[in-house]
Design a protein around this motif. Structure first.
Motif, PDB file in Angstrom:
ATOM      1  N   LEU A  21       0.817  -1.212   0.000  1.00 22.03           N
ATOM      2  CA  LEU A  21       0.000   0.000   0.000  1.00 22.03           C
ATOM      3  C   LEU A  21       0.848   1.259   0.000  1.00 22.03           C
ATOM      4  O   LEU A  21       0.301   2.359  -0.136  1.00 22.03           O
ATOM      5  N   ALA A  22       2.155   1.100   0.155  1.00 28.22           N
ATOM      6  CA  ALA A  22       3.027   2.271   0.270  1.00 28.22           C
ATOM      7  C   ALA A  22       4.395   1.988  -0.322  1.00 28.22           C
ATOM      8  O   ALA A  22       4.808   0.832  -0.448  1.00 28.22           O
ATOM      9  N   GLY A  23       5.077   3.069  -0.678  1.00 28.60           N
ATOM     10  CA  GLY A  23       6.435   2.967  -1.187  1.00 28.60           C
ATOM     11  C   GLY A  23       6.490   2.725  -2.676  1.00 28.60           C
ATOM     12  O   GLY A  23       5.466   2.524  -3.342  1.00 28.60           O
ATOM     13  N   ARG A 141      14.533  -2.375  -2.314  1.00 26.45           N
ATOM     14  CA  ARG A 141      13.267  -1.853  -1.787  1.00 26.45           C
ATOM     15  C   ARG A 141      13.211  -1.923  -0.266  1.00 26.45           C
ATOM     16  O   ARG A 141      12.705  -1.000   0.391  1.00 26.45           O
ATOM     17  N   ASP A 142      13.717  -2.999   0.313  1.00 31.63           N
ATOM     18  CA  ASP A 142      13.739  -3.101   1.773  1.00 31.63           C
ATOM     19  C   ASP A 142      14.544  -1.959   2.386  1.00 31.63           C
ATOM     20  O   ASP A 142      14.171  -1.407   3.436  1.00 31.63           O
ATOM     21  N   ARG A 143      15.634  -1.588   1.748  1.00 35.03           N
ATOM     22  CA  ARG A 143      16.433  -0.468   2.246  1.00 35.03           C
ATOM     23  C   ARG A 143      15.672   0.849   2.100  1.00 35.03           C
ATOM     24  O   ARG A 143      15.777   1.732   2.962  1.00 35.03           O
ATOM     25  N   MET A 144      14.904   0.979   1.029  1.00 35.17           N
ATOM     26  CA  MET A 144      14.065   2.165   0.876  1.00 35.17           C
ATOM     27  C   MET A 144      12.993   2.220   1.968  1.00 35.17           C
ATOM     28  O   MET A 144      12.647   3.297   2.467  1.00 35.17           O
ATOM     29  N   CYS A 145      12.467   1.059   2.334  1.00 37.45           N
ATOM     30  CA  CYS A 145      11.460   1.018   3.399  1.00 37.45           C
ATOM     31  C   CYS A 145      12.050   1.473   4.731  1.00 37.45           C
ATOM     32  O   CYS A 145      11.347   2.094   5.552  1.00 37.45           O
ATOM     33  N   ALA A 146      13.312   1.181   4.963  1.00 37.08           N
ATOM     34  CA  ALA A 146      13.970   1.663   6.185  1.00 37.08           C
ATOM     35  C   ALA A 146      14.051   3.185   6.188  1.00 37.08           C
ATOM     36  O   ALA A 146      13.881   3.831   7.233  1.00 37.08           O
ATOM     37  N   HIS A 154       5.822   6.292  12.763  1.00 35.85           N
ATOM     38  CA  HIS A 154       4.588   5.766  13.363  1.00 35.85           C
ATOM     39  C   HIS A 154       3.910   4.721  12.489  1.00 35.85           C
ATOM     40  O   HIS A 154       2.961   4.080  12.938  1.00 35.85           O
ATOM     41  N   PHE A 155       4.368   4.522  11.251  1.00 36.58           N
ATOM     42  CA  PHE A 155       3.758   3.515  10.387  1.00 36.58           C
ATOM     43  C   PHE A 155       4.470   2.155  10.446  1.00 36.58           C
ATOM     44  O   PHE A 155       3.896   1.147  10.080  1.00 36.58           O
ATOM     45  N   GLY A 156       5.719   2.113  10.856  1.00 33.35           N
ATOM     46  CA  GLY A 156       6.428   0.839  10.964  1.00 33.35           C
ATOM     47  C   GLY A 156       6.808   0.209   9.646  1.00 33.35           C
ATOM     48  O   GLY A 156       6.788  -1.015   9.492  1.00 33.35           O
ATOM     49  N   PHE A 157       7.203   1.039   8.668  1.00 25.31           N
ATOM     50  CA  PHE A 157       7.510   0.517   7.333  1.00 25.31           C
ATOM     51  C   PHE A 157       8.641  -0.508   7.315  1.00 25.31           C
ATOM     52  O   PHE A 157       8.657  -1.390   6.468  1.00 25.31           O
ATOM     53  N   SER A 158       9.589  -0.398   8.229  1.00 26.42           N
ATOM     54  CA  SER A 158      10.702  -1.364   8.247  1.00 26.42           C
ATOM     55  C   SER A 158      10.217  -2.778   8.513  1.00 26.42           C
ATOM     56  O   SER A 158      10.822  -3.744   8.050  1.00 26.42           O
ATOM     57  N   GLY A 159       9.113  -2.897   9.266  1.00 26.18           N
ATOM     58  CA  GLY A 159       8.605  -4.217   9.598  1.00 26.18           C
ATOM     59  C   GLY A 159       7.739  -4.819   8.516  1.00 26.18           C
ATOM     60  O   GLY A 159       8.027  -5.906   8.007  1.00 26.18           O
TER      61      GLY A 159
END
Length: 202
Positions: A21-23, A141-146, A154-159
């Motif tokens: 839903l994001a990124g 992409r995982d690094r972008m999520c970090a 507050h959204f917890g994108f890393s998880g």
């Protein structure tokens, strides 16, 4: 095998992040050196994070790699399929040499691809080149999520990496969407519509 048929520069292409839903959706095109193919290449989803990271470093050190990301604004403009296919074509075009063939994971060959393409359903389990691309796209992409997580903690994108988990949906209801969310995806669009409706009532 394409190399046996005279195709000297064959690139594998895959994406990461089509469903969240994001990124951004991130696409990688990888042309492996036939003499230096890393051991253990596989669909990135079947590898541990540590194994993906190790293979990512190895791929980047011995292969030709191009990475293109399509941000939520591109996804909103082109839709997720269009944004993904456009990014795939751009990634192949960005390789240091013109590819003779591109092996694309999935059912679609991008219409703007700069060389002949072959679509392979389940390609990340059938082609080492596509598997390498899937690893590069996933790790990137995982690094972008970090980075997104640091911007909007507050959204917890890393998880959850932007997927619609219970924790993510709870954070969305509490905080509303942020600039990293894909406004045209149904859960986000519904929240935005509800917010607009409340504003009109007030």
């Amino acid at each position: 095998m394409l190399l046996d048929r005279g195709a000297l520069y064959v690139a594998g292409v895959d994406e990461a992040g089509r469903g969240p839903l994001a990124g951004p959706v991130v696409v990688a095109a990888v042309r492996l050196d036939p003499n230096r193919i890393p051991q253990g290449l596989n669909d990135s989803k079947k590898l541990t994070e540590a194994k993906r990271e190790a293979l990512y470093e190895e791929i980047m050190a011995c292969a030709d790699v191009a990475i293109v990301s399509a941000p939520p604004t591109d996804i909103e403009t082109l839709n997720i399929r269009g944004a993904t296919l456009a990014a795939m074509a751009k990634a192949v075009a960005a390789l240091p040499q013109k590819a003779d063939r591109a092996l694309i994971d999935g059912r679609d060959v991008p219409p703007a691809l700069p060389c002949p393409g072959i679509a392979l359903v389940g390609g990340d389990g059938r082609s080492v080149s596509i598997a390498a691309a899937s690893i590069v796209a996933k790790v990137t992409r995982d690094r972008m999520c970090a980075i997104m997580d640091a911007d909007a903690p507050h959204f917890g994108f890393s998880g959850h990496k932007g997927y619609g988990t219970a924790a993510h949906m709870k954070a969305l209801k509490l905080n509303g969407p942020c600039r990293h969310h894909r406004s045209e995806f149904a859960p986000i669009a519904a929240l935005l519509a509800a917010g607009n409706a409340r504003e009109l009532e007030n």
